[in-house]
Scaffold this motif. Sequence first.
Motif, PDB file in Angstrom:
ATOM      1  N   ARG A  25       0.838  -1.217   0.000  1.00  0.00           N
ATOM      2  CA  ARG A  25       0.000   0.000   0.000  1.00  0.00           C
ATOM      3  C   ARG A  25       0.859   1.248   0.000  1.00  0.00           C
ATOM      4  N   LYS A  45      -6.937   3.674   5.163  1.00  0.00           N
ATOM      5  CA  LYS A  45      -5.917   2.963   4.410  1.00  0.00           C
ATOM      6  C   LYS A  45      -6.122   3.261   2.929  1.00  0.00           C
ATOM      7  N   GLU A  85      -4.821  -8.711   4.136  1.00  0.00           N
ATOM      8  CA  GLU A  85      -3.664  -7.971   4.640  1.00  0.00           C
ATOM      9  C   GLU A  85      -2.721  -8.934   5.344  1.00  0.00           C
ATOM     10  N   LYS A  87       1.459  -9.181   7.099  1.00  0.00           N
ATOM     11  CA  LYS A  87       2.624  -8.441   7.564  1.00  0.00           C
ATOM     12  C   LYS A  87       3.815  -9.387   7.487  1.00  0.00           C
ATOM     13  N   GLU A  92       3.738  -4.124   5.832  1.00  0.00           N
ATOM     14  CA  GLU A  92       2.368  -4.533   5.514  1.00  0.00           C
ATOM     15  C   GLU A  92       2.160  -4.626   4.007  1.00  0.00           C
ATOM     16  N   VAL A  94      -0.792  -6.364   0.882  1.00  0.00           N
ATOM     17  CA  VAL A  94      -2.117  -6.904   0.608  1.00  0.00           C
ATOM     18  C   VAL A  94      -1.928  -7.969  -0.467  1.00  0.00           C
TER      19      VAL A  94
END
Length: 106
Positions: A25, A45, A85, A87, A92, A94
């Motif tokens: 992102r 977000k 999502e 990590k 982070e 997606v």
Amino acid sequence: MSKVKGAHSGTMKVRPLGEKVLIKRLEAEEKTRGGIVLPDAAKEKPQKGTVMAVGDGKQLEDGGRAAFQVKVGDKVLFGSYAGTEIKVEGVEYVLMDESDILAILD
């Protein structure tokens, strides 16, 4: 069989499978247009990101693979509830189907 491109994050490599795409992102806006500084809890977000890795394509009935419309490095726009999502080593991402991507941004 085509070679799968992966995104490196430190020592761990993430390789999406099939028609999956890994997206990082873009950073959330720190201020509103009027100049008000937003706390972390109020930041939305972003629905924009950069393609970091792609799988090897959707399996076709003839056994071949469909070519992707996006490539690593593309800036894309996706739906607000698209993907999962994850990590990886504090970063982070997606992970979503290519069909969840709405547009490539120029």
